[in-house]
Design a protein around this motif. Structure first.
Motif, PDB file in Angstrom:
ATOM      1  N   LYS A   1      38.548  95.894 -66.138  1.00 35.87           N
ATOM      2  CA  LYS A   1      37.935  95.501 -64.876  1.00 35.87           C
ATOM      3  C   LYS A   1      38.672  94.284 -64.322  1.00 35.87           C
ATOM      4  CE  LYS A   1      33.385  96.758 -66.746  1.00 35.87           C
ATOM      5  NZ  LYS A   1      32.017  96.251 -67.046  1.00 35.87           N
ATOM      6  N   PRO A   2      38.600  94.055 -63.028  1.00 40.45           N
ATOM      7  CA  PRO A   2      39.252  92.855 -62.469  1.00 40.45           C
ATOM      8  C   PRO A   2      38.789  91.566 -63.143  1.00 40.45           C
ATOM      9  CG  PRO A   2      38.656  94.355 -60.710  1.00 40.45           C
ATOM     10  CD  PRO A   2      38.073  94.928 -61.960  1.00 40.45           C
ATOM     11  N   GLU A   3      37.552  91.516 -63.577  1.00 46.25           N
ATOM     12  CA  GLU A   3      37.054  90.303 -64.229  1.00 46.25           C
ATOM     13  C   GLU A   3      37.608  90.102 -65.633  1.00 46.25           C
ATOM     14  OE1 GLU A   3      35.245  92.740 -62.782  1.00 46.25           O
ATOM     15  OE2 GLU A   3      33.372  93.103 -63.867  1.00 46.25           O
ATOM     16  N   ASP A   4      38.368  91.065 -66.137  1.00 43.99           N
ATOM     17  CA  ASP A   4      39.058  90.873 -67.421  1.00 43.99           C
ATOM     18  C   ASP A   4      40.374  90.112 -67.245  1.00 43.99           C
ATOM     19  OD1 ASP A   4      38.040  94.193 -68.265  1.00 43.99           O
ATOM     20  OD2 ASP A   4      37.165  92.319 -69.012  1.00 43.99           O
ATOM     21  N   THR A   5      40.759  89.861 -66.003  1.00 46.18           N
ATOM     22  CA  THR A   5      41.984  89.122 -65.748  1.00 46.18           C
ATOM     23  C   THR A   5      41.906  87.729 -66.353  1.00 46.18           C
ATOM     24  OG1 THR A   5      42.454  90.326 -63.704  1.00 46.18           O
ATOM     25  CG2 THR A   5      43.437  88.135 -63.937  1.00 46.18           C
ATOM     26  N   ALA A   6      42.881  87.404 -67.198  1.00 53.03           N
ATOM     27  CA  ALA A   6      42.888  86.129 -67.904  1.00 53.03           C
ATOM     28  C   ALA A   6      44.143  86.039 -68.760  1.00 53.03           C
ATOM     29  CB  ALA A   6      41.658  86.002 -68.806  1.00 53.03           C
ATOM     30  N   VAL A   7      44.379  84.865 -69.303  1.00 53.17           N
ATOM     31  CA  VAL A   7      45.368  84.705 -70.369  1.00 53.17           C
ATOM     32  C   VAL A   7      44.627  84.917 -71.689  1.00 53.17           C
ATOM     33  CG1 VAL A   7      47.041  83.196 -71.479  1.00 53.17           C
ATOM     34  CG2 VAL A   7      46.716  83.094 -68.993  1.00 53.17           C
TER      35      VAL A   7
END
Length: 115
Positions: A87-93
């Motif tokens: 999901k877009p909210e999984d975007t992270a380092v």
């Protein structure tokens, strides 16, 4: 000295999958809990998943349960994170971490979920 090297990140569309890799060196790998954390821009680092030395105990953060899978290969001093249904909210380092040196952080690997 302890070294954790993450890889496998990238740009993926929503609903896609990635597999993250972490190779450890500088300590005896197998007895220690290994974890994956992530940090999104402007947010605090959060625990994604953890796995005990013999893989008997596995825990996941509520936001990733049923979508992510952590595993390890003690013969290869490696821990993995399979990311599905992104999901877009999984975007992270994404970072791996060891209980042997919980204050040590590698460079991480960027995961970007976007169409």
């Amino acid at each position: 000295q302890v070294q954790l090297v993450e890889s496998g990140g990238g740009l993926v569309e929503p609903g896609g999958s990635l597999r993250l890799y972490c190779v450890a060196s500088g300590f005896t790998f197998w007895p220690y809990v290994m974890s994956w954390y992530r940090q999104a821009a402007g947010k605090e680092r959060e625990l994604v998943a953890s796995i005990s030395g013999g893989s008997q105990i596995i825990n996941y953060g509520d936001s990733v349960k049923g979508r992510f899978t952590i595993s390890r290969d003690n013969a290869k001093n490696s821990v993995y994170l399979q990311l599905n249904s992104l999901k877009p909210e999984d975007t992270a380092v994404y970072y791996c971490n060891t209980d042997f040196r919980p204050d040590y952080w590698g460079q991480g690997t960027q995961v970007t979920v976007s169409s």
